[in-house]
Design an enzyme around this catalytic site. Structure first.
Site, mmCIF file in Angstrom:
data_model
loop_
_atom_site.group_PDB
_atom_site.id
_atom_site.type_symbol
_atom_site.label_atom_id
_atom_site.label_comp_id
_atom_site.label_asym_id
_atom_site.label_seq_id
_atom_site.Cartn_x
_atom_site.Cartn_y
_atom_site.Cartn_z
ATOM 1 N N ASN A 65 -18.520 11.916 -1.324
ATOM 2 C CA ASN A 65 -17.525 11.079 -0.589
ATOM 3 C C ASN A 65 -16.843 11.038 0.504
ATOM 4 O O ASN A 65 -16.341 10.710 0.314
ATOM 5 C CB ASN A 65 -17.726 9.936 -1.799
ATOM 6 N N SER A 74 -16.463 14.696 6.385
ATOM 7 C CA SER A 74 -15.051 15.230 7.984
ATOM 8 C C SER A 74 -13.893 14.592 7.302
ATOM 9 O O SER A 74 -13.099 14.512 7.406
ATOM 10 C CB SER A 74 -16.469 13.875 8.881
ATOM 11 N N GLU A 116 -18.526 23.625 8.844
ATOM 12 C CA GLU A 116 -16.742 23.279 8.870
ATOM 13 C C GLU A 116 -15.662 22.456 10.085
ATOM 14 O O GLU A 116 -15.540 22.704 10.623
ATOM 15 C CB GLU A 116 -16.783 25.045 9.692
#
Ligand SMILES: Cc1cc2nc3c(=O)[nH]c(=O)nc-3n(C[C@H](O)[C@H](O)[C@H](O)COP(=O)(O)OP(=O)(O)OC[C@H]3O[C@@H](n4cnc5c(N)ncnc54)[C@H](O)[C@@H]3O)c2cc1C
Length: 386
Positions: free
Chosen positions: A129, A132, A364
């Site tokens: 969860n 980003s 990343e």
């Protein structure tokens, strides 16, 4: 050809990495992809060639180079296979928190073995969860006497299961938001630490991508990096330093795809001539070459600026990650196009390169996130100029 004024050491590193790519990675890449086998033999060859510790200071057994030297090697490996090059590069991401924020004891304990390639490293931030939105991390670390007790699950961790040393973000104070996260070192065989299944992926199939599972996993309190509450700061600094490495993967992949497309178009005959003589094909190759060189030029100048000691390179690091990886995706797609139907066949390397290129725009920090980082820096700069 642009002269990037490499030093003798840098030429040596590039040539060594190129040799490993040509002799070991390229001949093995199709099989590694097909069988989804972790490339430990190739990583061991990199270690024997002293390439694992390029970015680690000499006092901890490394080569004493910087982001630039690391990117040079990563670029070369990426011409061959991103699955291999990310397995190499994840060591830098995993050891970055120790290198930048670790105590002297932590550096002495872990860095020499990582530099020698005796131990591999990985970095655990992402959770089911929290992608980003890294602030959504739910793994917890609770201090109990002289130990922290970790509980939670990290998802999609590169080198998961293969690495010996993991730097892991966990919440130590859930009331403090992003200031409530801390960074820890967790060693592979710690009781309560296990791994989920190896993910089946679109590309970079030989790399290991697994869950890290912590169930009442007790680690010594000395394994805290920096202080409690520094977890996000360390994460952001680690990513800033590591993102040029993803850009280097993009530049290498783009160059590898371009080289293959040029070679193929010299050999493929249609309408009684090699297809490279057709202007439409030449224009595609010209765009691919121009974009690849522009990405390399930006990468080298960002990496050199970082190594020169500039303090804040968040914007530049995000810029080069997003630019070079968008270039890699475009060039890989166009390289397949140059080969026509042959490009679509698994017998040739370009379909794999196209699959591999996609991850560069995602991991990343997705390229949307990178644009957000660059945009918010531009806003801050505009306000400070007022
Ligand atoms: C093969 C692989 C290897 C990985 N290796 C590692 C590793 O070693 N360590 C580690 O910690 N993590 C690792 N990751 C995780 C990776 O960094 C995340 O997948 C990535 O940051 C995106 O998070 P997400 O997948 O949850 O996407 P989400 O955050 O769910 O995003 C979904 C979509 O929404 C968009 N989006 C979300 N928020 C915003 C926003 N604010 N603005 C604009 N667009 C937004 C994204 O760009 C994306 O298009 C890996 C992932 C993969 C697939």
């Amino acid at each position: 050809m642009i002269d990037y004024a490499l030093t003798d050491d840098q030429v040596m590193i590039r040539d060594l990495a190129r040799k490993i790519t040509e002799e070991k990675i390229i001949p093995a890449r199709a099989e590694l992809d097909e069988q989804e086998v972790f490339p430990s033999d190739i990583l061991n060859i990199m270690a024997q060639s002293d390439l694992m510790g390029l970015y680690i200071p000499e006092e901890y057994g490394g080569f004493g180079g910087g982001v630039f030297e690391f990117c040079l090697a990563t670029e070369e490996f990426s011409k061959g296979c991103i699955g291999v090059s990310v397995s190499f590069a994840a060591n830098a991401l995993g050891s970055g928190p120790i290198l930048m924020f670790g105590s002297e004891e932590q550096k002495k304990k872990y860095l020499p073995d990582i530099a020698a390639g005796k131990k591999w490293a990985a970095f655990g931030l992402t959770e089911p969860n929290a992608g980003s939105d890294a602030g959504g991390v739910q793994t917890t670390a609770v201090l109990d006497g002289n130990e922290y007790v970790l509980n939670g699950t990290k998802q999609w961790i590169t080198n998961g299961g293969e690495a010996d040393v993991y730097t892991v973000v966990a919440i130590t104070d859930k009331n403090k938001g992003s200031r409530g996260a801390s960074m820890f070192i967790v060693e592979k065989d710690t009781p309560g630490f296990s791994f989920g299944k190896k993910e089946k992926k679109m590309g970079i199939r030989c790399s290991a991508t697994r869950e890290l599972i912590f169930e009442d996993c007790r680690i010594p309190k000395e394994n805290l990096i920096g202080k409690e509450g520094m977890g996000f700061l360390i994460t952001m600094k680690n990513l800033d330093k590591s993102r040029p490495g993803i850009a280097a993967q993009g530049v290498g992949l783009a160059q590898g795809a371009l080289d293959y497309a040029v070679k193929y178009s010299k050999e493929r005959q249609q309408f009684g001539k090699p297809i490279i003589a057709i202007q439409a094909v030449q224009f595609m190759l010209a765009d691919m070459a121009t974009q690849t060189e522009a990405a390399r030029a930006l990468l080298y100048s960002v990496a050199r600026s970082i190594d020169s000691g500039i303090k804040d390179y968040t914007k530049e690091s995000a810029m080069v990650k997003l630019f070079a990886t968008d270039v890699a995706m475009r060039v890989a797609v166009d390289a397949v196009q140059v080969m026509g139907g042959y490009g679509y066949m698994r017998e040739y390397p370009l379909e794999k390169m196209m699959r591999d290129a996609k991850i560069l725009q995602i991991y990343e920090g997705t390229n949307q996130i990178q644009r957000g980082v660059v945009g918010s820096k531009l806003v801050k700069e505009a306000i400070s100029r007022k």
